[in-house]
Each structure stands twice: as structure tokens, then as C-alpha cells.
Design an enzyme around this catalytic site. Structure first.
Site, mmCIF file in Angstrom:
data_model
loop_
_atom_site.group_PDB
_atom_site.id
_atom_site.type_symbol
_atom_site.label_atom_id
_atom_site.label_comp_id
_atom_site.label_asym_id
_atom_site.label_seq_id
_atom_site.Cartn_x
_atom_site.Cartn_y
_atom_site.Cartn_z
ATOM 1 N N LYS A 159 0.819 -1.224 0.000
ATOM 2 C CA LYS A 159 0.000 0.000 0.000
ATOM 3 C C LYS A 159 0.858 1.282 0.000
ATOM 4 O O LYS A 159 2.067 1.227 0.254
ATOM 5 C CB LYS A 159 -0.925 -0.031 1.217
ATOM 6 C CG LYS A 159 -1.970 -1.167 1.167
ATOM 7 C CD LYS A 159 -2.883 -1.095 2.383
ATOM 8 C CE LYS A 159 -3.989 -2.133 2.320
ATOM 9 N NZ LYS A 159 -4.887 -2.039 3.500
ATOM 10 N N TYR A 175 -12.559 -1.899 -3.217
ATOM 11 C CA TYR A 175 -13.046 -1.908 -1.833
ATOM 12 C C TYR A 175 -14.568 -1.768 -1.757
ATOM 13 O O TYR A 175 -15.098 -1.340 -0.718
ATOM 14 C CB TYR A 175 -12.346 -0.817 -1.029
ATOM 15 C CG TYR A 175 -10.971 -1.244 -0.534
ATOM 16 C CD1 TYR A 175 -10.817 -2.377 0.268
ATOM 17 C CD2 TYR A 175 -9.832 -0.528 -0.856
ATOM 18 C CE1 TYR A 175 -9.576 -2.778 0.735
ATOM 19 C CE2 TYR A 175 -8.579 -0.918 -0.394
ATOM 20 C CZ TYR A 175 -8.458 -2.046 0.401
ATOM 21 O OH TYR A 175 -7.232 -2.445 0.866
ATOM 22 N N ASN A 192 -1.882 0.364 6.815
ATOM 23 C CA ASN A 192 -1.343 -0.885 7.368
ATOM 24 C C ASN A 192 -0.510 -1.693 6.361
ATOM 25 O O ASN A 192 -0.411 -2.910 6.440
ATOM 26 C CB ASN A 192 -2.463 -1.720 8.001
ATOM 27 C CG ASN A 192 -3.555 -2.051 7.003
ATOM 28 O OD1 ASN A 192 -3.431 -1.746 5.821
ATOM 29 N ND2 ASN A 192 -4.604 -2.697 7.467
ATOM 30 N N HIS A 217 -2.281 -5.391 1.650
ATOM 31 C CA HIS A 217 -3.585 -6.058 1.504
ATOM 32 C C HIS A 217 -3.332 -7.509 1.125
ATOM 33 O O HIS A 217 -2.399 -7.804 0.378
ATOM 34 C CB HIS A 217 -4.412 -5.395 0.387
ATOM 35 C CG HIS A 217 -5.559 -6.265 -0.061
ATOM 36 N ND1 HIS A 217 -6.777 -6.274 0.588
ATOM 37 C CD2 HIS A 217 -5.646 -7.215 -1.040
ATOM 38 C CE1 HIS A 217 -7.563 -7.169 0.007
ATOM 39 N NE2 HIS A 217 -6.905 -7.752 -0.984
ATOM 40 N N GLU A 223 -9.931 -10.652 -7.360
ATOM 41 C CA GLU A 223 -8.974 -9.544 -7.197
ATOM 42 C C GLU A 223 -7.812 -9.671 -8.190
ATOM 43 O O GLU A 223 -7.386 -8.676 -8.786
ATOM 44 C CB GLU A 223 -8.468 -9.509 -5.753
ATOM 45 C CG GLU A 223 -9.558 -9.111 -4.760
ATOM 46 C CD GLU A 223 -9.150 -9.244 -3.292
ATOM 47 O OE1 GLU A 223 -9.992 -8.956 -2.423
ATOM 48 O OE2 GLU A 223 -8.001 -9.641 -3.007
#
Ligand code: ADP
Ligand code: MG
Length: 203
Positions: free
Chosen positions: A74, A114, A177, A180, A191
Site C-alpha cells: 500500500k 473496496y 497498514n 492487503h 482480485e
């Protein structure tokens, strides 16, 4: 048969050695197995390896499944130049990076990705964050890859992540964080398909 027996004699000849210094030819003659003895030896080996009543193939429930999962490094992690360090944790865990591309996600891509969190209060900020800088999209492959990568990533909130996990090592907050990872095999397929063509994945 004669050729097989000869082969076994040759094997015994090579393996026996000459601890007492006797010429090889003598050792070979003295240890020559009885005719068809190789069949009995093979049978003994087979019985030792697979005792009666044991299965020769592991049960499906205990057999590891080679799977693929989808990963994103990320924006908080790419901003801190952590791609290599995160990849090292992934590879040390036995997962193979079989596809990888650095991209800037569009708002549309992030919103679609998302979509399941559309109703959550953090959805807007999450989309903002995922489009705030480059990300590295990846396909990881390995035994039980989906569950394994979730384990390697650690809990969503880094404050609750276990020692040695990517999020414990690198994450800044519950939103920022660092990584993913897909949460199921079905989602992994969806995905992966959103970001990679089959021919871009080399397992
Ligand atoms: P995970 O990434 O561990 O599967 P979720 O699917 O629940 O976690 O959430 C998706 C992402 O949304 C998280 O990785 C994180 O970036 C963000 N997020 C989750 N919960 C929160 C929260 N309470 N506040 C802000 N961002 C959150
Ligand atoms: Mg999730």
C-alpha cells in the site's frame, strides 16, 4: 532379467567398497546375491516404506494445496521505500511472487476494489488513501497461499498484529497498514482478475 541381476551386482559392487583392501572383483564375487534376490530385496523395501494398511497417497485433507492470492503493497509502504523489505518477508515465508506491477490506482479502481466496504464509515478515506501514492500489486503462489499470507500480514490493526508479521514490522495505523491480502480463494480469483491477465502471471 539377466541384465537386471547384473545391474544389482554392479550396485553391490560399487556400494560395498573394500574396507580390508581386497580387490573389488573379489568383493563383488563374494557378495553376489542369490538369483532373483533383487526381487525379494525390492519387496522388503516396499513393505518397509508402505506397511500393510497405510495409504500410499496422503489424504486430501492433509495434502497442501498450491494456491494463488492477491497482494497489494500500500501507499504508506511504497512512500517509505519498503517494497523490498516486505517482499523479503513474503519470500522468507515460502510464498512466490509470480506477478508484480507498480501502479497508481485510479479512484475508479480503488472504489471497485473496496466495494465490499462501501457502507463502512472509513470507505471514503480508504479510497483517498489507496489513490494517494503508488502501490505494488502482486500475485503470490504457494501452499495454502490465502491463509498463509493472511498469517504473514498480521491483524488489520498493527497494535494487535503478532510479532514478525508485516503489519507489526511496518504498519503505521489501522488504515495505513502497509499490505492487503485476499481473505478467501474466491476473492483472490476476483482480485487477481481485476489487475492481471493470465499471461502476465508466471508461476
Ligand atoms: P484487512 O485488510 O485486514 O482484510 P478489512 O478488509 O477489514 O481488513 O479492511 C480493509 C482495509 O480498510 C484495511 O486493510 C485498512 O486499510 C482499512 N480499515 C479497516 N478498518 C479500518 C478502520 N477502522 N479505520 C480506518 N481504516 C480501516
Ligand atoms: Mg479485507
Amino acid at each position: 532379467m539377466a541384465i537386471a541381476a547384473g545391474g544389482v551386482r554392479l550396485l553391490v559392487f560399487c556400494a560395498a567398497g573394500t574396507p580390508d583392501g581386497a580387490p573389488h572383483s573379489i568383493v563383488a564375487r563374494e557378495r553376489k546375491p542369490a538369483k532373483a534376490g533383487w526381487r525379494a530385496a525390492a519387496a522388503r523395501l516396499y513393505t518397509a516404506a508402505f506397511p500393510r494398511g497405510t495409504s500410499r497417497v496422503p489424504e486430501p485433507s492433509t495434502r497442501a494445496m498450491t494456491e494463488r492470492t492477491f497482494s497489494i503493497i500500500k501507499p504508506d509502504a511504497t512512500a517509505r521505500n519498503l517494497t523490498g523489505k516486505i517482499n523479503a518477508v513474503i519470500e522468507d515465508a515460502g510464498l512466490r511472487i509470480v506477478a508484480q506491477r507498480r501502479i497508481k490506482m485510479s479512484r475508479q479502481q480503488a472504489e471497485k476494489f473496496y466495494e465490499v466496504h462501501k457502507e463502512r464509515p472509513f470507505y471514503g478515506e480508504l479510497v483517498e488513501y489507496m489513490t494517494s501514492g503508488p502501490v505494488v500489486v502482486q500475485v503470490l503462489e504457494g501452499d495454502n497461499a490465502v491463509a498463509k499470507y493472511r498469517e504473514v500480514m498480521g491483524a488489520t490493526n498493527p497494535a494487535q498484529a503478532a510479532e514478525g508479521t508485516i503489519r507489526k514490522l511496518f504498519a503505521e495505523s489501522i488504515q495505513n497498514n502497509s499490505v492487503h491480502g485476499s481473505d478467501s480463494q474466491d476473492n483472490a480469483k476476483l482480485e487477481i482478475a481485476q489487475f492481471f491477465k493470465d499471461e502476465d502471471i508466471a508461476g
